[in-house]
Design a protein around this motif. Structure first.
Motif, short mmCIF file in Angstrom:
data_model
loop_
_atom_site.label_atom_id
_atom_site.label_comp_id
_atom_site.label_asym_id
_atom_site.label_seq_id
_atom_site.Cartn_x
_atom_site.Cartn_y
_atom_site.Cartn_z
N GLU A 115 -1.94 -8.03 7.59
CA GLU A 115 -1.71 -9.17 6.70
C GLU A 115 -1.14 -8.73 5.37
O GLU A 115 -0.85 -9.55 4.50
CB GLU A 115 -3.03 -9.92 6.46
CG GLU A 115 -3.51 -10.69 7.67
CD GLU A 115 -4.87 -11.31 7.43
OE1 GLU A 115 -5.32 -11.32 6.27
OE2 GLU A 115 -5.48 -11.78 8.40
N LEU A 116 -1.00 -7.43 5.18
CA LEU A 116 -0.54 -6.90 3.90
C LEU A 116 0.76 -6.15 4.11
O LEU A 116 0.94 -5.47 5.11
CB LEU A 116 -1.58 -5.94 3.32
CG LEU A 116 -2.92 -6.59 2.97
CD1 LEU A 116 -4.00 -5.54 2.85
CD2 LEU A 116 -2.79 -7.37 1.69
N SER A 117 1.67 -6.26 3.14
CA SER A 117 2.89 -5.46 3.20
C SER A 117 3.66 -5.62 1.90
O SER A 117 3.44 -6.56 1.14
CB SER A 117 3.78 -5.89 4.37
OG SER A 117 4.43 -7.10 4.03
N GLY A 118 4.54 -4.65 1.65
CA GLY A 118 5.50 -4.77 0.55
C GLY A 118 4.92 -4.87 -0.84
O GLY A 118 5.56 -5.36 -1.76
N LEU A 119 3.67 -4.38 -1.04
CA LEU A 119 3.04 -4.58 -2.35
C LEU A 119 3.70 -3.76 -3.46
O LEU A 119 3.49 -4.06 -4.64
CB LEU A 119 1.55 -4.23 -2.26
CG LEU A 119 0.71 -5.21 -1.44
CD1 LEU A 119 -0.69 -4.69 -1.26
CD2 LEU A 119 0.68 -6.57 -2.12
N GLU A 120 4.48 -2.76 -3.09
CA GLU A 120 5.13 -1.96 -4.14
C GLU A 120 5.94 -2.85 -5.07
O GLU A 120 5.99 -2.63 -6.28
CB GLU A 120 6.04 -0.89 -3.52
CG GLU A 120 6.81 -0.11 -4.58
CD GLU A 120 7.66 1.02 -4.03
OE1 GLU A 120 7.61 1.28 -2.83
OE2 GLU A 120 8.37 1.63 -4.84
N LYS A 121 6.55 -3.88 -4.47
CA LYS A 121 7.41 -4.75 -5.27
C LYS A 121 6.62 -5.42 -6.39
O LYS A 121 7.13 -5.57 -7.50
CB LYS A 121 8.00 -5.81 -4.34
CG LYS A 121 9.06 -6.66 -4.96
CD LYS A 121 9.60 -7.61 -3.91
CE LYS A 121 10.54 -8.61 -4.57
NZ LYS A 121 10.80 -9.73 -3.68
N ARG A 122 5.39 -5.83 -6.08
CA ARG A 122 4.61 -6.54 -7.09
C ARG A 122 3.71 -5.59 -7.89
O ARG A 122 3.25 -5.94 -8.97
CB ARG A 122 3.73 -7.60 -6.41
CG ARG A 122 4.49 -8.64 -5.62
CD ARG A 122 5.36 -9.50 -6.51
NE ARG A 122 4.61 -10.05 -7.63
CZ ARG A 122 5.17 -10.46 -8.75
NH1 ARG A 122 6.47 -10.38 -8.92
NH2 ARG A 122 4.43 -10.93 -9.71
N MET A 123 3.40 -4.44 -7.35
CA MET A 123 2.42 -3.55 -7.99
C MET A 123 2.97 -2.13 -8.14
O MET A 123 2.46 -1.20 -7.55
CB MET A 123 1.13 -3.51 -7.15
CG MET A 123 0.62 -4.87 -6.72
SD MET A 123 -0.83 -4.74 -5.63
CE MET A 123 -2.12 -4.47 -6.84
N PRO A 124 4.02 -1.96 -8.94
CA PRO A 124 4.62 -0.62 -9.03
C PRO A 124 3.65 0.44 -9.57
O PRO A 124 3.69 1.58 -9.12
CB PRO A 124 5.80 -0.82 -9.98
CG PRO A 124 5.55 -2.10 -10.67
CD PRO A 124 4.74 -2.94 -9.75
N TRP A 125 2.76 0.07 -10.47
CA TRP A 125 1.85 1.08 -11.03
C TRP A 125 0.81 1.50 -10.01
O TRP A 125 0.52 2.68 -9.83
CB TRP A 125 1.17 0.55 -12.30
CG TRP A 125 2.11 0.60 -13.45
CD1 TRP A 125 2.74 -0.44 -14.03
CD2 TRP A 125 2.56 1.79 -14.11
NE1 TRP A 125 3.57 0.01 -15.02
CE2 TRP A 125 3.48 1.35 -15.11
CE3 TRP A 125 2.29 3.14 -13.99
CZ2 TRP A 125 4.12 2.25 -15.95
CZ3 TRP A 125 2.93 4.03 -14.84
CH2 TRP A 125 3.84 3.60 -15.81
N LEU A 126 0.26 0.50 -9.34
CA LEU A 126 -0.71 0.85 -8.31
C LEU A 126 -0.02 1.69 -7.23
O LEU A 126 -0.58 2.66 -6.72
CB LEU A 126 -1.33 -0.40 -7.67
CG LEU A 126 -2.36 -0.03 -6.62
CD1 LEU A 126 -3.63 0.48 -7.28
CD2 LEU A 126 -2.68 -1.17 -5.70
N TYR A 127 1.24 1.31 -6.92
CA TYR A 127 1.98 2.06 -5.92
C TYR A 127 2.02 3.54 -6.29
O TYR A 127 1.75 4.40 -5.46
CB TYR A 127 3.41 1.53 -5.80
CG TYR A 127 4.35 2.51 -5.15
CD1 TYR A 127 4.31 2.73 -3.79
CD2 TYR A 127 5.26 3.24 -5.91
CE1 TYR A 127 5.14 3.65 -3.19
CE2 TYR A 127 6.09 4.17 -5.33
CZ TYR A 127 6.03 4.37 -3.97
OH TYR A 127 6.85 5.30 -3.38
#
Lengths: 649, 531
Positions: free
Chosen positions: B385-397
């Motif tokens: 259900e999760l994907s592509g979070l780098e786009k929204r969370m660059p620091w966490l990435y």
């Protein structure tokens, strides 16, 4: 060069790219494109200046003192007889050559990237990764301790992973990045196990000390052959050699400057460097060396065949890279170390050029990579076309172009050295690879730049802007002239390059890769050159003039050949069936069966047993006085009887 | 003035726990400040002790303790309040202080409406685990070992999701079963110590090491041969089960995934960070010293189980779909490495195990925090259900990337140092263990990338478009961990320098070798500079 100078140079050359990476990562997104472009390119430019100073110092060093090792700090020390590792680096002709190529070609590619990534929103991240790659690669080639080398080795793989998956919203890029990284880790594990074997026998992991204690490795023994085979597996993973080669074509998912820098010029040649660096061990391991030579030449042949039928412009160049690195690996496998390194140097120039020129074509066609949809680009991109032609001539090994010098030099050694009783055999394959190289290089050139334009996009294509063109043209000129003053493929002609590296490879015994006699060398040179010309000529006829038509030629071949070529010998499918699926199935079985039924099962069984026992017991808690009284009576009687019997004995 | 620093490490958290009961429940800011203050004070003391230890001379005896405190406790049976710190327990105590401080910082005042209860239990747990690490007396050790379960029980059964009760019960039953066997074994050791004339037995660790029980033949009941093991071996099994359950080693691991899954991140940072390491610590401190013969006898089996943990944990992590369970199984795989290092019974392997204990504490805390942050923002832990979070969370990435690399044993990161030395030790035991562990490294790369890329890459799901990046406070919580992963990767020397003398001692006892081996092997000194 004093130790102090050397440490200063090492620190500087590592610091510039690292600082560039950090600045781009932290400040880049805020300060914008101008800052990123400056920080990204200048850091590598500065590193190139340091590299030139290193080269000057190494050349100026008195004979016998061309290698200097420095220790920046003690990394780990577990007491005598156990691990003791220093953050050690070494400057010698071999590492000087490597840093020159890495920073020199790297700088041009960084400049090119400024233009190529102009419209990408992630440019800060891109330059951070690229600078970090240069830092990793420099760590790898400067390391003087096997652990530090492994660190650089793995960091290089990391940067490659990050850059292949740079466009992370493309599922294919994400998968390609993962595949590349896992393949690299397989190589890393092989290197680590080689390190164990080295450590347990030489009691050190410092490279100069290992090479000073080669007595610990009996010549030709199973130990040194095993170590070298493991090192070679690491090298194969990094250099995309059979059987660990399948990641490289997929790695073309990354932006084109990445393909030029990492997957053509520098990282993928690290395997060649590793074997050249460990030549004191490989000199003692003829069996492993023979295996390396066979794998190298076999990969060269296989990749050449595959390159003939691929339709993606970058993949064709990727397979040609695999093939050319195969030749280098072959060279270091037969002990022709400096010949292998020379081909590395010229290849870095012309292959980076080919990728960047291809990038210009892709750019002007709005990300079209299918060569069947190109054609006629020469009229629209004159400069790019000439540069690409220069690179193709160098790749095919046409006389006076750089590739001719290095490839014929390398094959010349093949006439006299090689594994087994018939070293000639591999040499003959090499001649065949020459034909193939001419064929696929000029198939690509003819299909992309000549013939009728295949789509409307081609008519609209325009020449690339200067920032994309200048590095390409510089490399185009270099592809012609770079080898002239360095090394000629004839004994006793110009041999500046091999003299420069000779202190490094001084210990190589005469039996390995002695130079061929003059007449043999000349005959080999003529044969090799004719083979290259044959390949180029045939490609001209088939793909430029269509007589005979290539499709008709393919139809006349055994049906399996074109199929195998187009489907890359089915290695992806094979590995999927042999490794990926079984591991996935094992993991699924573990989750669905083993965990609940076996590991949790035995505990559950135990608790069920206890619970069942207590349930049974509970049945006797009836709550009726009469039951308890009866039980009490029976118990008392039994107790009395037992006691009486026991006492009466 | 002679300050009882070691006692303070235990007393400060207990004292603060008592003090907290005087603070009204609603004063959450004050409660959190006091909790952080107490854990920070302990951390300062511990690091000051470590800093001093590098230069201070070690005491004699089999343990080479740098600091000791000793008072009579129950003189009649020879039990004493004996605390001691050496290079091994020193680093674990540092990890202990670090993860509890992290746990104190990680709980936000909104995360629970029972902050005082949480703070009290956290402090009591810290005191108990600190006591486990400091004890140099077996009875005292057992007291702390069991005592630790009480606050842990309340913590685990009160904070977490709806399955917490069942999972906690499973954990407690598992652990108690192991511990009772250990108690019996301790008593056996006490009664079977080989005494000289006029000596009385004692629970003191150094005493028991110096007075090993006379070796006895296999235990045989007339007529029925129940076992071919010697009593020493059976007693060792009693200890080993307790420790193996705590680590846990496959097949004693099934309490872990469920419990980790149901516990909140602010509990997991110290529960996964230190409690699971106590089993490994027990093996080194008690297994190697008290049972040289049995551990040498069983090392093949134990190392094989460790390798099984590595591979099996990795396979489970590869097929799990819940991101928290993936991390939990990854943890089992990593703990297998630690166990493998210990059971190699080599100086390299045990040193590597200690390095990896520290590293794993750092990495697993970071991973659970990250997973918690993602769950808190997206409301799901399902990987698909999760994907592509780098786009929204660059620091966490970025922070997650470093943690991922550390998790997969990337050279240049801290865990590589540990895994390399562990695998070297395993190689010295038998090359096949190292090769199989190498397979675990490849699988680790696979499952960590599956997790990382699955969360961060590919096109972002539309429902996740409004997810926000981590806040400054969360970044500040993760940054020190991430910085340590890099720092200990490029400069692991301090850990090795401090731990190695103790390790040399333990390993020499375990293998019956001379503690200071003659330098028959050429020393690996500086590289030869030709100039």
């Amino acid at each position: 060069m004093s130790v102090d100078t050397a440490s200063a140079l090492v620190i500087l050359i590592l610091l510039f790219p690292l600082a560039g990476a950090a600045l781009n990562a932290v400040l880049g997104p805020r300060l914008g494109r101008g800052f990123v472009n400056l920080a990204g390119t200048l850091s590598i430019g500065a590193a190139f200046v340091v590299a030139c100073v290193i080269l000057g110092n190494v050349i100026a060093a008195p004979a016998g003192h061309s290698a200097v090792s420095v220790r920046l700090w003690q990394w780990l020390n577990l007491g005598s007889g156990n691990l003791s590792i220093g953050m050690d680096f070494t400057l010698d002709p071999l590492s000087a050559l490597m840093v020159m190529v890495i920073t020199g070609v790297g700088f041009l590619i960084h400049v090119y990237s400024v233009g190529y990534m102009e419209h990408d929103p992630g440019v800060a991240r891109f330059f951070a990764y690229m600078n970090f790659f240069i830092f990793s690669m420099l760590t790898l080639v400067l390391a003087a301790d096997l652990i530090i080398l492994i660190v650089g080795w793995a960091l290089v793989a990391l940067s490659s992973y990050l850059l292949i998956g740079f466009w992370y919203e493309r599922a294919s890029a994400v998968l390609a990045a993962r595949k590349a990284f896992i393949t690299q880790v397989i190589g890393d594990v092989a290197l680590v196990i080689a390190a164990f074997l080295i450590f347990l026998n030489a009691h050190t992991l410092s490279l100069p000390n290992i090479f000073a204690r080669t007595a610990a490795f009996p010549s030709g023994g199973i130990l040194v052959n095993g170590i070298c085979a493991l090192l070679a597996i690491g090298a194969f993973a990094k250099s995309a050699q059979f059987p660990l080669h399948t990641w490289l074509p997929d790695a073309m998912e990354g932006p084109t400057p990445v393909s030029a820098l990492i997957h053509a010029a520098t990282m993928v040649t690290a395997g060649v460097y590793l074997i050249a660096r460990f030549h004191p061990l490989f000199n003692l391991a003829p069996i492993a060396g023979g295996m390396v030579a066979c794998v190298g030449m076999g990969t060269a042949l296989m990749a050449g065949i595959i390159a003939l039928s691929q339709i993606d412009i970058k993949r064709v160049i990727a397979y040609s890279t695999m093939s050319q690195i195969g030749l280098m690996i072959y060279a270091v496998g037969i002990g022709a170390y400096s010949a292998g390194m020379f081909h590395f140097a010229t290849h870095a120039v012309f292959k980076a050029l080919l990728f960047m020129a291809a990038g210009n074509v892709i750019h002007s066609l709005h990300d079209e990579q299918d060569i069947r949809l190109m054609g006629g680009m020469a009229a629209r991109m004159r400069w790019t076309h000439w540069a690409f032609l220069s690179g193709s001539l160098a790749l095919a090994g046409i006389p006076l172009w750089a590739g001719w010098f290095s490839k014929e030099n390398l094959l010349g050694f093949g006439t006299v050295a090689g594994p087994g009783p018939a070293p000639w055999l591999l040499y003959m394959v090499g001649v065949g690879v020459n034909v193939l190289t001419g064929l696929y290089a000029f198939r690509l050139w003819a299909t992309v730049f000549h013939g009728e334009p295949q789509t409307a996009r081609v008519y609209a294509a325009k020449e690339a802007r200067n920032v994309l063109l200048v590095p390409v043209v510089i490399l185009g000129v270099l592809s012609l002239i770079v080898a002239w003053p360095l090394q000629w493929p004839v004994p006793n002609a110009v041999r500046v390059f091999s003299d420069f590296l000779s202190p490094v490879f001084a210990g190589t015994p005469a039996g390995l890769a002695s130079e061929p006699a003059l007449w043999i060398a000349i005959v080999a040179l003529v044969i090799g050159t004719l083979a290259s010309l044959l390949g180029v000529g045939a490609a001209q006829r088939m793909w430029l003039h269509r007589e005979p038509d290539p499709a008709a030629v393919a139809a006349r071949l055994p049906r399996a050949l074109p199929l195998l070529s187009y489907n890359k010998f089915y290695f992806d499918e094979l590995y999927d069936a042999a490794f990926v699926r079984p591991v996935r199935a094992a993991a699924r079985t573990a989750r669905r069966v083993v965990e609940p039924d076996v590991f949790d099962g035995w505990i559950a069984g135990l608790t069920d047993l206890l619970r069942g026992f207590s349930v049974d017991l509970r049945a006797y808690q009836t709550g009726f006085i009469r039951d308890y009284a009866a039980a009490f009576t029976v118990g008392a009687v039994v107790l009395v009887v037992v006691t009486a019997v026991f006492l009466s004995r | 003035m002679n300050v009882p620093w070691l006692t303070l490490v235990i007393v400060i958290p207990v004292g603060m726990a008592i003090l907290l009961q005087l603070v009204p429940r609603s004063q959450t800011a004050l409660i959190k400040a006091l909790m952080v203050g107490a854990t920070a004070t302990v951390a300062v003391i511990v690091f000051a002790l470590l800093y001093n230890m590098a230069g201070s001379p070690a005491g004699g005896g089999p343990l080479s303790l740098h600091y000791q405190e000793r008072h009579d406790w129950i003189p009649a049976i020879g039990a004493s309040y004996h605390l001691g710190l050496d290079g091994l327990s020193g680093w674990l105590l540092a990890l202990n202080a670090g993860v509890f401080l992290l746990g104190a910082l990680a709980v936000s005042r909104r995360a629970t409406d029972r902050l005082r209860f949480y703070a009290t239990l956290l402090l009591l747990t810290e005191a108990a685990t600190g006591g486990v690490l400091l004890s140099a007396d077996l009875l005292l050790f057992y007291l702390f070992w069991e005592g630790m379960l009480i606050p842990l029980y309340f913590l685990l059964s009160n904070f977490g999701d709806e399955n917490r009760g069942r999972n906690t019960l499973k954990f407690v039953i598992y652990t108690v079963a192991g511990s009772l066997l250990m108690l019996a074994s301790i008593i056996w050791l006490y009664f079977n110590a080989h005494l000289g004339t006029g000596e009385t037995s004692s629970f003191d660790l150094a005493f028991l090491i110096n007075h090993p029980s006379a070796s006895q033949a296999a235990l045989v009941i007339p007529g029925v041969k129940i076992s071919t093991f010697t009593p020493q071996q059976l007693v060792f099994i009693g200890f080993a089960l307790a420790f193996a359950i705590k680590i846990p080693i496959v097949p004693f691991h099934t309490w872990l995934p469920g419990l980790y899954e149901s516990s909140p991140p602010f509990v997991l940072v110290f529960f996964a960070g230190i409690v699971s390491k106590l089993g490994a610590y027990g093996f080194i401190r008690y297994g190697l010293t008290l049972f040289p013969q049995p551990i040498g006898y069983f090392k093949w089996v134990l190392a094989a189980l460790a390798v099984l943990s590595i591979i099996y944990g990795a396979l489970m992590a590869l097929s799990e779909r819940d991101i928290k369970r993936i991390v939990a199984y990854a943890s089992i795989s990593h703990l297998g490495f630690i166990a493998l290092g210990i059971f190699s019974l080599t100086q390299n392997g045990v040193n590597g195990a200690i390095i990896q204990i520290i590293n794993h504490g750092i990495i697993i805390a970071a991973l659970f925090l990250i997973v918690g942050m993602i769950e808190a923002r997206t409301g799901t832990r399902e990987l698909h259900e999760l994907s592509g979070l780098e786009k929204r969370m660059p620091w966490l990435y970025f922070l997650f990337l470093v943690a991922t690399l550390a998790g997969l044993g990337m050279p240049g990161m801290n865990s590589f140092v540990g895994e390399f030395t562990i695998m070297l030790g395993a190689f010295q035991l038998n090359w096949i263990y190292a090769v199989l562990a190498g397979g675990g490294v490849i699988l680790a790369c696979w499952y960590m990338l599956r997790l990382h890329q699955g969360l961060m890459h590919d096109p972002i799901k539309p429902v996740l478009e409004r997810v926000r990046d981590i806040r400054l406070g969360e970044a500040l919580l993760l940054s020190p961990l991430v910085a340590l992963m890099v720092f200990l990767g490029v400069y692991p020397r301090p850990v090795g320098d401090l731990a190695n003398p103790s390790v040399a001692q333990y390993v020499s006892i375990a293998t019956g070798a001379n503690p200071n081996p003659s330098s028959s092997a050429p020393s690996a000194g500086t590289p030869q500079a030709p100039q």
